[in-house]
Motif scaffolding. Structure first.
Motif, PDB file in Angstrom:
ATOM      1  N   THR A 226     -94.748 114.373  14.868  1.00 54.39           N
ATOM      2  CA  THR A 226     -93.719 113.987  15.827  1.00 54.39           C
ATOM      3  C   THR A 226     -94.289 113.929  17.240  1.00 54.39           C
ATOM      4  O   THR A 226     -94.009 112.992  18.001  1.00 54.39           O
TER       5      THR A 226
ATOM      6  N   LEU B 217     -94.385 110.595  19.696  1.00 60.27           N
ATOM      7  CA  LEU B 217     -93.775 110.654  21.034  1.00 60.27           C
ATOM      8  C   LEU B 217     -94.822 110.418  22.119  1.00 60.27           C
ATOM      9  O   LEU B 217     -94.572 109.720  23.111  1.00 60.27           O
TER      10      LEU B 217
ATOM     11  N   SER C 100     -95.666 106.815  22.697  1.00 62.26           N
ATOM     12  CA  SER C 100     -94.645 106.011  23.372  1.00 62.26           C
ATOM     13  C   SER C 100     -94.837 105.972  24.882  1.00 62.26           C
ATOM     14  O   SER C 100     -94.277 105.106  25.558  1.00 62.26           O
ATOM     15  N   TRP C 101     -95.617 106.907  25.423  1.00 60.35           N
ATOM     16  CA  TRP C 101     -95.835 106.940  26.876  1.00 60.35           C
ATOM     17  C   TRP C 101     -97.276 106.627  27.277  1.00 60.35           C
ATOM     18  O   TRP C 101     -97.673 106.871  28.402  1.00 60.35           O
TER      19      TRP C 101
ATOM     20  N   TRP D  89     -89.977 102.582  22.915  1.00 58.94           N
ATOM     21  CA  TRP D  89     -88.810 103.082  22.196  1.00 58.94           C
ATOM     22  C   TRP D  89     -88.966 102.935  20.682  1.00 58.94           C
ATOM     23  O   TRP D  89     -88.383 103.698  19.911  1.00 58.94           O
TER      24      TRP D  89
ATOM     25  N   ARG E 185     -90.507 106.110  19.703  1.00 62.00           N
ATOM     26  CA  ARG E 185     -89.582 107.247  19.800  1.00 62.00           C
ATOM     27  C   ARG E 185     -88.594 107.278  18.641  1.00 62.00           C
ATOM     28  O   ARG E 185     -88.288 108.347  18.091  1.00 62.00           O
TER      29      ARG E 185
ATOM     30  N   ALA F 225     -90.390 108.517  15.632  1.00 61.27           N
ATOM     31  CA  ALA F 225     -90.634 109.962  15.729  1.00 61.27           C
ATOM     32  C   ALA F 225     -89.403 110.758  15.313  1.00 61.27           C
ATOM     33  O   ALA F 225     -89.488 111.707  14.515  1.00 61.27           O
TER      34      ALA F 225
END
Length: 490
Positions: free
Chosen positions: A131, A135, A138-139, A210, A213, A216
């Motif tokens: 997870t 996440l 995503s950044w 997204w 996310r 995740a």
């Protein structure tokens, strides 16, 4: 009459262990001997709560390997949109292989974690890391961050989930072992189908960040539920969790097992990650490429239960070798000539049924080779052995591309012959098994008992052979050679 009464006094517990009825226990003066008898008499339930375990493992596979199978869609997106301007196509290719490699590299640590803390704790550690990796991806805004998140963190988490769950299904089944294991393995194909289509749709509609996310959150929720429901039978079967037992390398049959996995992965990863981009190279759209990837995973989801079902009837090693050879044959005679959307759909579906044979049958085939007790230890070594092909197969395929003409031709030939090389290893492994069965002269029932009871590590045999040979070396070679051609269900 006495035999019938003895059978009536054996009760099966819910977890598949065997307890003796009070009549027999009362007549036993040595409690320690009674406990020993119970362990010896253990028989897998061949169903019951085992089917719940099968469902849980299938869902875990769908939300780990199935999720990772959608990387072909991400790879096509990265290459088309140049998401990270400083990155090269080779670096993008390494990320997909890196996630698989990390899942395999972590296997010894995950095996130790299972021995010390148990199956459920290992699963929860995997959920947290996977997870976090999704996440973090995503950044990301630089390629090295993608290596750390989608490559390493996601891969390590997937590895913990995989190692903790892969050995559970064989513990619950005997005669239906291959069928049950293949249903669990089919989860990765169905998951790959869903996530290949969903990932492309989410990237187009809500963006790359997204999409990560949502993946995740969804995978975390499903894996937590499965972890709560799943049960192991490690104590009942006397499973031995040794992270790395070098003595197994003295067994030629184990080396052939590794060779089968090594060459299978060189072909499998290329198919898994290259098909969506190959579709674009022949003029298809990104959406059509994602559909091709999804159909490949649909083929895996549909084909693996059939592979497992017929493995129990046709022979586990027989089926593994035959399906591996077919994967190579299809790559050479269909994929090379697939230049239209319809033909490529057909190829993806038919090759998908046999492409992931290794994952569908490694548990039952491994049990045939080393026995059920030391299967976790043997699998730990197998995972490490296939790290290299999983890491470098897709980069090799991209490097084999040409700039003009059929740019994927060399990669297609490479894929086909790697599968054929794997099939040769399975063929020689089959010859060893035929020779072993002839020397032992076991019936089907006794053979399954031998698979359950065999444990070369615990028996501490210096030569680590499953059975002491009673024939000369020359006779052994002759029998092994005969096994190459003799028909037998193995």
């Amino acid at each position: 009459m006495n035999k019938e009464r003895s059978n009536e006094n054996i009760n099966f517990e819910r977890d598949g262990t065997v307890s003796l009825a009070s009549e027999k226990t009362a007549g036993t003066s040595d409690p320690e001997q009674t406990q020993e008898d119970v362990k010896v008499a253990d028989v897998p339930p061949d169903g019951g709560y085992g089917w719940v375990v099968v469902a849980c493992v299938a869902l875990i596979n769908g939300h780990t390997w199935g999720l990772n199978s959608s990387y072909g869609v991400f790879l096509a997106h990265y290459l088309q949109h140049n998401t990270f301007p400083s990155a090269t196509a080779l670096e993008y290719a390494f990320i997909g292989g890196l996630s698989i490699s990390m899942a395999l590299i972590v296997s010894p640590l995950a095996t130790i974690c299972m021995r010390v803390y148990g199956t459920r704790v290992t699963l929860f550690i995997g959920i947290a890391l996977q997870t976090a990796g999704l996440l973090g991806a995503s950044w990301t805004n630089q390629i090295w961050q993608l290596f750390l998140s989608q490559g390493i963190a996601f891969g390590v988490g997937m590895g913990c989930l995989f190692v903790a769950s892969v050995g559970l299904v064989p513990q619950w089944f005997d005669k239906k072992r291959s069928f049950a294991n293949s249903i669990a393995a089919a989860g990765s194909g169905i998951g790959g189908l869903v996530y290949s289509l969903a990932s492309n749709a989410m990237i187009q509609s809500i963006g790359l960040g997204w999409a990560f996310r949502v993946l995740a959150i969804l995978s975390c929720a499903v894996n937590i539920i499965c972890t709560i429901l799943v049960r192991d039978r490690n104590k009942a079967v006397g499973a031995v969790h040794i992270a790395f037992d070098v003595k197994l390398f003295k067994r030629i049959e184990f080396l052939l097992l590794i060779g089968w996995g090594f060459f299978s992965m060189l072909g499998y990863v290329v198919l898994l990650f290259s098909l969506p981009n190959y579709a674009k190279s022949i003029g298809l759209t990104a959406k059509q490429g994602s559909v091709i990837g999804a159909v490949l995973n649909l083929g895996q989801g549909m084909g693996r239960p059939f592979v497992g079902y017929f493995s129990d009837a046709f022979g586990r090693i027989n089926m593994a070798g035959t399906c591996t050879f077919l994967a190579g044959l299809f790559s050479l005679v269909i994929w090379i000539f697939a230049k239209s959307y319809g033909v490529l759909i057909f190829f993806a579906l038919i090759v998908g049924t046999v492409a992931g044979t290794f994952w569908a049958t490694i548990g039952p085939v491994g049990a045939e080779v080393v026995g059920i007790k030391i299967l976790p230890s043997a699998l730990s070594i197998v995972w490490l052995a296939i790290v290299l092909p999983c890491t470098f197969s897709e980069p090799i395929a991209l490097e084999l591309r040409t700039t003009t003409g059929d740019i994927y031709l060399h990669a297609q030939i490479f894929t086909g012959f790697m599968y054929i090389g794997a099939a040769l290893c399975a063929w020689f492994l089959r010859a060893w098994k035929v020779k072993e069965l002839e020397e032992m002269n076991l019936s089907g029932e006794k053979r399954e008992q031998e698979i359950r009871d065999n444990d070369a590590v615990l028996r501490a045999r210096p030569d680590l052979s499953r059975h002491a040979s009673r024939v000369s070396t020359t006779q052994s070679v002759k029998k092994a050679t005969k096994g190459l051609w003799a028909w037998q269900r193995v």
